[in-house]
Design an enzyme around this catalytic site. Structure first.
Site, PDB file in Angstrom:
ATOM      1  N   CYS A   2       0.851  -1.177   0.000  1.00  0.00           N
ATOM      2  CA  CYS A   2       0.000   0.000   0.000  1.00  0.00           C
ATOM      3  C   CYS A   2       0.893   1.234   0.000  1.00  0.00           C
ATOM      4  O   CYS A   2       2.095   1.133   0.221  1.00  0.00           O
ATOM      5  CB  CYS A   2      -0.866   0.024   1.241  1.00  0.00           C
ATOM      6  SG  CYS A   2      -1.844  -1.468   1.453  1.00  0.00           S
ATOM      7  N   ARG A  29       1.567   1.568  -5.891  1.00  0.00           N
ATOM      8  CA  ARG A  29       1.745   0.588  -4.818  1.00  0.00           C
ATOM      9  C   ARG A  29       0.450  -0.147  -4.484  1.00  0.00           C
ATOM     10  O   ARG A  29       0.441  -1.074  -3.680  1.00  0.00           O
ATOM     11  CB  ARG A  29       2.258   1.284  -3.561  1.00  0.00           C
ATOM     12  CG  ARG A  29       3.557   2.020  -3.765  1.00  0.00           C
ATOM     13  CD  ARG A  29       3.993   2.639  -2.476  1.00  0.00           C
ATOM     14  NE  ARG A  29       4.346   1.629  -1.520  1.00  0.00           N
ATOM     15  CZ  ARG A  29       5.542   1.076  -1.418  1.00  0.00           C
ATOM     16  NH1 ARG A  29       6.503   1.463  -2.207  1.00  0.00           N
ATOM     17  NH2 ARG A  29       5.775   0.143  -0.545  1.00  0.00           N
ATOM     18  N   TRP A  76      -3.730  -1.821  -1.380  1.00  0.00           N
ATOM     19  CA  TRP A  76      -3.713  -3.079  -2.136  1.00  0.00           C
ATOM     20  C   TRP A  76      -4.135  -4.131  -1.127  1.00  0.00           C
ATOM     21  O   TRP A  76      -3.385  -4.454  -0.210  1.00  0.00           O
ATOM     22  CB  TRP A  76      -2.307  -3.346  -2.665  1.00  0.00           C
ATOM     23  CG  TRP A  76      -2.221  -4.500  -3.605  1.00  0.00           C
ATOM     24  CD1 TRP A  76      -2.412  -4.476  -4.965  1.00  0.00           C
ATOM     25  CD2 TRP A  76      -1.876  -5.856  -3.291  1.00  0.00           C
ATOM     26  NE1 TRP A  76      -2.223  -5.729  -5.496  1.00  0.00           N
ATOM     27  CE2 TRP A  76      -1.894  -6.595  -4.492  1.00  0.00           C
ATOM     28  CE3 TRP A  76      -1.569  -6.532  -2.107  1.00  0.00           C
ATOM     29  CZ2 TRP A  76      -1.611  -7.959  -4.558  1.00  0.00           C
ATOM     30  CZ3 TRP A  76      -1.289  -7.893  -2.168  1.00  0.00           C
ATOM     31  CH2 TRP A  76      -1.310  -8.582  -3.378  1.00  0.00           C
ATOM     32  N   ASN A 102       0.780  -0.168   5.907  1.00  0.00           N
ATOM     33  CA  ASN A 102       1.242  -0.966   4.770  1.00  0.00           C
ATOM     34  C   ASN A 102       1.918  -2.201   5.346  1.00  0.00           C
ATOM     35  O   ASN A 102       2.812  -2.072   6.173  1.00  0.00           O
ATOM     36  CB  ASN A 102       2.247  -0.133   3.958  1.00  0.00           C
ATOM     37  CG  ASN A 102       3.002  -0.966   2.943  1.00  0.00           C
ATOM     38  OD1 ASN A 102       2.491  -1.970   2.454  1.00  0.00           O
ATOM     39  ND2 ASN A 102       4.218  -0.561   2.637  1.00  0.00           N
ATOM     40  N   GLY A 103       1.479  -3.391   4.927  1.00  0.00           N
ATOM     41  CA  GLY A 103       2.098  -4.609   5.454  1.00  0.00           C
ATOM     42  C   GLY A 103       1.047  -5.509   6.084  1.00  0.00           C
ATOM     43  O   GLY A 103      -0.145  -5.377   5.804  1.00  0.00           O
ATOM     44  N   GLU A 482      10.889 -12.125 -20.318  1.00  0.00           N
ATOM     45  CA  GLU A 482      10.530 -10.777 -19.859  1.00  0.00           C
ATOM     46  C   GLU A 482       9.446 -10.173 -20.769  1.00  0.00           C
ATOM     47  O   GLU A 482       8.511  -9.527 -20.288  1.00  0.00           O
ATOM     48  CB  GLU A 482      11.785  -9.890 -19.800  1.00  0.00           C
ATOM     49  CG  GLU A 482      11.558  -8.442 -19.445  1.00  0.00           C
ATOM     50  CD  GLU A 482      10.809  -8.192 -18.135  1.00  0.00           C
ATOM     51  OE1 GLU A 482      10.602  -9.138 -17.343  1.00  0.00           O
ATOM     52  OE2 GLU A 482      10.387  -7.047 -17.945  1.00  0.00           O
ATOM     53  N   LYS A 486       5.703  -9.012 -19.527  1.00  0.00           N
ATOM     54  CA  LYS A 486       5.130  -7.682 -19.764  1.00  0.00           C
ATOM     55  C   LYS A 486       3.724  -7.822 -20.358  1.00  0.00           C
ATOM     56  O   LYS A 486       2.815  -7.105 -19.999  1.00  0.00           O
ATOM     57  CB  LYS A 486       6.008  -6.858 -20.724  1.00  0.00           C
ATOM     58  CG  LYS A 486       7.288  -6.323 -20.127  1.00  0.00           C
ATOM     59  CD  LYS A 486       7.111  -5.108 -19.270  1.00  0.00           C
ATOM     60  CE  LYS A 486       7.327  -5.247 -17.822  1.00  0.00           C
ATOM     61  NZ  LYS A 486       8.151  -6.036 -17.078  1.00  0.00           N
ATOM     62  N   GLU A 489       1.329  -8.942 -17.627  1.00  0.00           N
ATOM     63  CA  GLU A 489       1.078  -7.901 -16.626  1.00  0.00           C
ATOM     64  C   GLU A 489       0.189  -6.785 -17.172  1.00  0.00           C
ATOM     65  O   GLU A 489      -0.753  -6.371 -16.515  1.00  0.00           O
ATOM     66  CB  GLU A 489       2.405  -7.222 -16.224  1.00  0.00           C
ATOM     67  CG  GLU A 489       3.324  -8.040 -15.367  1.00  0.00           C
ATOM     68  CD  GLU A 489       4.617  -7.284 -15.077  1.00  0.00           C
ATOM     69  OE1 GLU A 489       4.986  -7.213 -13.904  1.00  0.00           O
ATOM     70  OE2 GLU A 489       5.260  -6.756 -16.014  1.00  0.00           O
ATOM     71  N   HIS A 505       8.793 -29.646 -27.180  1.00  0.00           N
ATOM     72  CA  HIS A 505       8.354 -30.649 -26.207  1.00  0.00           C
ATOM     73  C   HIS A 505       7.036 -30.225 -25.572  1.00  0.00           C
ATOM     74  O   HIS A 505       6.906 -30.182 -24.355  1.00  0.00           O
ATOM     75  CB  HIS A 505       9.436 -30.838 -25.133  1.00  0.00           C
ATOM     76  CG  HIS A 505      10.752 -31.232 -25.705  1.00  0.00           C
ATOM     77  ND1 HIS A 505      11.027 -32.522 -26.101  1.00  0.00           N
ATOM     78  CD2 HIS A 505      11.862 -30.507 -25.994  1.00  0.00           C
ATOM     79  CE1 HIS A 505      12.259 -32.574 -26.587  1.00  0.00           C
ATOM     80  NE2 HIS A 505      12.780 -31.355 -26.544  1.00  0.00           N
ATOM     81  N   LYS A 608       3.531  -2.678  -7.454  1.00  0.00           N
ATOM     82  CA  LYS A 608       4.918  -2.551  -7.871  1.00  0.00           C
ATOM     83  C   LYS A 608       5.856  -3.194  -6.859  1.00  0.00           C
ATOM     84  O   LYS A 608       6.862  -3.794  -7.217  1.00  0.00           O
ATOM     85  CB  LYS A 608       5.281  -1.079  -8.050  1.00  0.00           C
ATOM     86  CG  LYS A 608       6.679  -0.930  -8.603  1.00  0.00           C
ATOM     87  CD  LYS A 608       6.820   0.314  -9.399  1.00  0.00           C
ATOM     88  CE  LYS A 608       8.145   0.360 -10.106  1.00  0.00           C
ATOM     89  NZ  LYS A 608       8.187  -0.524 -11.271  1.00  0.00           N
TER      90      LYS A 608
HETATM   91  C1  G6P Z   1       6.355  -7.019  -8.503  1.00  0.00           C
HETATM   92  C2  G6P Z   1       6.329  -6.000  -9.622  1.00  0.00           C
HETATM   93  C3  G6P Z   1       7.302  -6.416 -10.717  1.00  0.00           C
HETATM   94  C4  G6P Z   1       8.687  -6.623 -10.139  1.00  0.00           C
HETATM   95  C5  G6P Z   1       8.680  -7.626  -8.978  1.00  0.00           C
HETATM   96  C6  G6P Z   1      10.008  -7.668  -8.264  1.00  0.00           C
HETATM   97  O1  G6P Z   1       5.815  -8.206  -8.943  1.00  0.00           O
HETATM   98  O2  G6P Z   1       5.020  -5.879 -10.141  1.00  0.00           O
HETATM   99  O3  G6P Z   1       7.353  -5.399 -11.702  1.00  0.00           O
HETATM  100  O4  G6P Z   1       9.537  -7.094 -11.142  1.00  0.00           O
HETATM  101  O5  G6P Z   1       7.697  -7.221  -8.018  1.00  0.00           O
HETATM  102  O6  G6P Z   1      10.261  -6.415  -7.704  1.00  0.00           O
HETATM  103  P1  G6P Z   1      11.684  -5.883  -7.297  1.00  0.00           P
HETATM  104  O7  G6P Z   1      11.412  -4.542  -6.693  1.00  0.00           O
HETATM  105  O8  G6P Z   1      12.217  -6.855  -6.280  1.00  0.00           O
HETATM  106  O9  G6P Z   1      12.519  -5.818  -8.508  1.00  0.00           O
END
Ligand code: G6P
Length: 613
Positions: A2, A29, A76, A102-103, A482, A486, A489, A505, A608
């Protein structure tokens, strides 16, 4: 997960407006509900609801609040659905104590049962709500607000960052940090801020303090006092000056943060190239003297670790074992060797599983931790023996973009330094690798300047295909994975990034006429075999889209569509292709999201920074 923001001032300014702007900058967040509280003449004024900040603001005028102290929160959801009643602030029975959090308070069920048996009336399903009731309980027993806060928080187990205010305390915010990020910003003598992240108060001040775990800060207008949670003793802290520009935290004319940050990559790469060589050398020396090397991370950082591991192992002469951070302890608990070295990658430095992995390793073996993060002073850095900060600047978009390319570049700089130290290749070749690294900003810049139209056309072409693959071999498997992440996400499409060889496979059985497959095909040592893989998918009717270098002929000719990356085809540039090829896939995901009416800055269910297990 959050976002927390707080302000206390003696100036004639609208705390409601500043608090609202603050949580808007923290919306990445979490964004399923939000709320604001202000204090004025012995009363708390609260506005909160479920939904996105802008929509709630339209309904409730969140900035229209009296007083000189405010707390604001963007949520969140963890415990309790994203409803109005569960949104923060949460208050006690008397309505005098408000808290944003937050937490997770792990022992909230037993605390709640105890409080209910003491006559407390709970309104929400949140774990957060135990805190104001605990404080209220302690105050009823005669403790001051300050002592009651110490008393209450010592009973809470888990990871949290909280900010607390009281209706009868017009100029005090109490902020507590335990494993969830919290920073304090200060305009001396005037205004003090707290937030989960620096960009939230960056328009007002660049002077800040980073709270450590188990610390309390008491914010008063233009001043702040720090105390240890357990001993209640004062802590002396030095302020830091952040040189991020305000612009960096705003959209600067782009429609979305994600697009802005994709375009910021050339500059971010340039700054990363300027990381002091002395720091890279320390990193390289530690790798050289380690017995075993692991690399661990989550999400996009994990993909950066796959590319980085490939580059470093090429020169290190030792195998680097990659491991998702959430698996680290489970998989290594019986075999983590002494004198190991762990590279931890995290853009935020706050991902709880990454922190737990390194903390566990440090407690259980003689290991050294090398961290690459984008955030100075983040939690992960506290467990690290050496830290390199990737100079990406603040990244607000939930989807990591510029932090990914700067992480890979940082690891590549370490790799080349190791090559030089070990004398494994001639000095002339080291120079060529360096040149290739130095070219990355220009290559990315040229690509971004010339290919938007092409990418948008491809998105339109792909629109009907809900599923497809990104395939590759060798180092480019990191790029494929990656790119696939993307797409999942941002565009909510189930796109798999996979090894082109392994795709035979199983995954190949999905291919029908017109099924799109995107091949990532720099002309490296895997290229000849990749030609065979392209042919296999083409023979089954697959629509081939290839990401190739501009002068490519063979795979380009076999493809229905090509995306040309403006870089030479030598082995030096091939090795840095995870940096130069990924912007195409970032843009593809971005425009695919727009095509479907999705907001790329607010992907569904994601945050994030993941601070819960
Ligand atoms: C979340 C974010 C991702 C990020 C991952 C790891 O899932 O949505 O975008 O890659 O956390 O985050 P970090 O801050 O450890 O790179």
């Amino acid at each position: 997960m959050c976002g927390i923001f707080g302000i206390v001032t003696n100036q004639n300014i609208s705390v409601g407006k500043i608090a609202l702007d603050g949580i808007k900058r923290l919306e990445y967040r979490g964004y399923d509900s939000c709320g604001i509280v202000s204090q004025h003449k012995g009363k708390l004024y609260i506005k909160k609801d479920s939904g996105k900040i802008d929509d709630i603001h339209k309904k409730m005028k969140l900035d229209d609040l009296p007083g000189k102290l405010a707390l604001a929160h963007t949520r969140w959801a963890t415990h309790g659905a994203p409803t109005k009643i569960n949104s923060h602030p949460q208050i006690d029975c008397s309505g005098k104590i408000a808290i944003i959090h937050n937490g997770i308070i792990e022992n909230f069920i037993e605390l709640k049962e105890h409080l209910i048996s003491n006559g407390h009336d709970f309104k929400s399903e949140t774990d957060t709500e135990v805190i104001p009731h605990l404080i209220e309980d302690a105050m009823k027993e005669g403790l001051s607000l300050r002592s009651a806060i110490f008393n209450a928080l010592k009973k809470c187990k888990g990871a949290y960052g909280v900010a607390i205010c009281h209706a009868d305390h017009p100029d005090e915010i109490f902020v507590v940090r335990k494993e969830s990020p919290l920073v304090v910003g200060i305009e001396e003598g005037k205004t003090t801020y707290c937030a989960s992240d620096i960009p939230a108060f960056l328009p007002y001040t660049q002077k800040c303090y980073i709270l450590d775990d188990d610390e309390i800060a008491i914010l008063r207008p233009g001043e702040v006092e720090f105390l240890e949670l357990n001993s209640e003793k004062k802590v002396k802290k030095n302020a830091i000056h952040v040189d991020w520009s305000i612009d960096a935290a705003e959209k600067g004319g782009y429609e979305h943060f994600m697009l802005k940050e994709i375009y910021e990559q050339p500059e971010a790469l340039k700054r990363t190239l300027a990381i002091p060589q002395a720091s890279i050398e320390i990193f390289a020396d530690m790798l050289l003297s380690a017995k075993n090397v692991y690399i661990t991370a989550a999400g996009t950082s994990y993909h950066a670790s796959l590319a980085g591991k490939f580059i470093i192992s090429k020169f290190l002469g030792k195998y680097i074992q990659e491991m998702e951070c959430s698996e680290f302890q489970t998989q290594l608990k019986d075999c983590l060797e002494q004198d190991s070295l762990i590279i931890a990658l995290s853009q935020s430095g706050e991902t709880v599983d990454t922190i737990e992995a390194v903390r566990w390793a440090k407690e259980n073996a003689n290991v050294k931790i090398l961290t690459i993060t984008n955030v100075v002073g983040s939690s992960l850095t506290r467990y690290s023996d050496h830290v390199i900060v990737t100079q990406a600047g603040p990244e607000i978009g939930v989807a990591a973009t510029k932090t990914y390319t700067t992480q890979v570049l940082t690891l590549a700089l370490v790799g080349i330094t190791i090559a030089r130290k070990r004398n494994v290749i001639p000095a002339s070749e080291i120079e060529c690798y360096h040149e290739a690294l130095k070219n990355t900003p220009e290559i990315v810049k040229n690509f971004l300047a010339n290919n938007i139209h092409l990418i948008r056309n491809i998105v339109k072409n792909l629109e009907k295909s809900l599923n497809f693959f990104f395939l590759s071999r060798g180092i480019s498997i990191a790029t494929a994975k990656e790119g696939g992440l993307k797409m999942k996400e941002i565009a909510c499409r189930f796109i798999e990034g996979y090894s082109a060889a392994h795709a035979k496979h199983g995954p190949i059985s999905l291919v029908r006429k017109g099924f799109p497959i995107i091949f990532i095909a720099p002309p490296d040592e895997t290229y000849q075999r990749l030609i065979g893989n392209v042919a296999e998918f083409k023979a089954r009717g697959g629509k081939i889209i290839s990401l190739v270098i501009q002068s490519d002929k063979i795979i380009a000719d076999m493809s229905n569509i090509t995306i040309p990356i403006p870089q030479p085809g030598d082995k030096y540039h091939n090795l840095i292709s995870p940096i130069t090829f990924i912007p195409a896939l970032q843009l593809l995901a971005y425009y695919a999201a727009l095509e479907q009416g999705l907001d790329p800055d607010k992907p569904q269910n994601l945050a994030k920074t993941v601070t819960v297990h």
